[in-house]
Design an enzyme around this catalytic site. Structure first.
Site, mmCIF file in Angstrom:
data_model
loop_
_atom_site.group_PDB
_atom_site.id
_atom_site.type_symbol
_atom_site.label_atom_id
_atom_site.label_comp_id
_atom_site.label_asym_id
_atom_site.label_seq_id
_atom_site.Cartn_x
_atom_site.Cartn_y
_atom_site.Cartn_z
ATOM 1 C CG ASP A 218 3.097 -6.106 16.948
ATOM 2 O OD1 ASP A 218 2.346 -5.010 16.781
ATOM 3 O OD2 ASP A 218 2.657 -6.842 17.838
ATOM 4 C CE1 TYR B 137 -8.158 3.774 8.880
ATOM 5 C CE2 TYR B 137 -9.759 5.477 8.144
ATOM 6 C CZ TYR B 137 -8.552 4.920 7.987
ATOM 7 O OH TYR B 137 -7.693 5.120 7.066
ATOM 8 C CB ILE C 140 -5.353 5.653 -1.487
ATOM 9 C CG1 ILE C 140 -5.224 6.929 -0.960
ATOM 10 C CG2 ILE C 140 -4.227 5.434 -2.429
ATOM 11 C CD1 ILE C 140 -5.205 8.160 -1.978
ATOM 12 C CB THR D 83 -4.250 0.342 -0.490
ATOM 13 O OG1 THR D 83 -5.145 0.761 0.384
ATOM 14 C CG2 THR D 83 -3.715 1.791 -0.587
ATOM 15 N N PRO D 84 -4.314 -2.434 -0.945
ATOM 16 C CG PRO D 84 -2.675 -4.050 -1.025
ATOM 17 C CD PRO D 84 -2.896 -2.531 -0.990
ATOM 18 C CE LYS E 169 -5.599 5.887 9.905
ATOM 19 N NZ LYS E 169 -4.010 5.851 9.882
ATOM 20 C CD GLN F 71 -17.596 15.791 -1.862
ATOM 21 O OE1 GLN F 71 -18.312 15.616 -2.653
ATOM 22 N NE2 GLN F 71 -16.757 14.829 -1.370
ATOM 23 N N GLY G 242 0.928 -1.441 -0.046
ATOM 24 C CA GLY G 242 -0.040 -0.029 -0.079
ATOM 25 C C GLY G 242 0.881 1.164 0.073
#
Length: 258
Positions: free
Chosen positions: A66, A157, A192, A194-195, A161, A258, A20
């Site tokens: 880790d 999440y 994005i 990414t995996p 973040k 937006q 990623g």
């Protein structure tokens, strides 16, 4: 590899560097002259990235890590310094996402997301400051557009973040007030490809249809690619951004406009 690139002579440690955003960043910084330490929990993926950089003429090592394990951080940084000769850039890129609202997110999921996305950034930043405070350094913490605006189904999440954003500012102020030449900034990507994103879509439905839905969320009309973010990280890693600290670089295709 570039001997006079934008980060020539620098050593960069990139967590989550096996795939990623971390993978794209590792390759780009290597092409621009940096020595790279790829850190990842996934040994196979991390070794593959380091091997590809070396094959292309760069210099890279892999270190299994880790990022939530506090005891590993000083050992990892010591290994980077010993094998690559220093540490000038730390990119805290490792992260996970688990769907769930404020009402239905299990506590274990909440703790898991915050551990990887926020606790590990705190640990990396703390140990990165200690390692770089006698020199010049740049710490780049990967947050998200979801650290600026919310989604009803990304409670943990969002919290993690958003925490990265303000923690990075606090760390930047600390470094400045302490007289350290260590800059700390956060990067806020939109969706994005990414995996992690494609994998999350696979758990809830059709991936192709999911991508179309994500494309439509961005005024620019499409989701981003890893290099779109990697070039922003390159700027923050380079001396071009020597006056930038405590800032947030938003790379989101207009999502948060937006």
């Amino acid at each position: 590899m570039a001997s006079n690139g934008r980060v020539a002579g620098k050593v960069a440690l990139i967590t989550g560097g096996g795939k990623g955003l971390g993978e794209a960043t590792a390759h780009l910084l290597a092409r621009e002259g940096a020595k790279i330490a790829v850190s990842d929990l996934d040994t196979k993926a991390g070794k593959a990235v380091a091997a590809a950089i070396n094959k292309a003429g760069g210099e890279a090592i892999f270190i299994q890590q880790d990022v939530t394990d506090e005891t590993r951080w000083p050992k990892v940084i010591a290994q980077v310094k010993k094998k690559l000769g220093g540490l000038h850039v730390l990119v805290n890129s490792a992260g996970i996402a688990i769907f769930g609202s404020a009402e239905d997110t299990p506590l274990d999921d909440w703790r898991n997301v915050l551990s990887v996305n926020l606790d590990a950034v705190y640990l990396g930043t703390q140990h990165g400051i200690k390692a770089m405070k006698d020199g010049v350094g740049s710490i780049i913490n990967i947050s998200s557009a979801m650290g600026l605006v919310a989604d009803a189904n990304l409670a943990a999440y969002n919290a993690s973040k958003g925490g990265v954003r303000l923690f990075s500012k606090s760390a930047a102020l600390h470094c400045g007030q302490s007289g350290y030449k260590v800059r700390v900034n956060s990067v806020h990507p939109g969706y994005i490809w990414t995996p992690m994103v494609s994998g999350a879509l696979a758990t809830i439905g059709d991936v192709d249809e999911g991508r179309k839905t994500l494309d439509a969320k961005h005024p620019i009309g499409y989701v981003g690619e890893p290099n779109d973010v990697a070039y922003g990280i390159l700027y923050l890693a380079s001396d071009e951004s020597k006056f930038v600290t405590g800032s947030e670089l938003v790379i989101d295709g207009g999502y948060t406009a937006q």
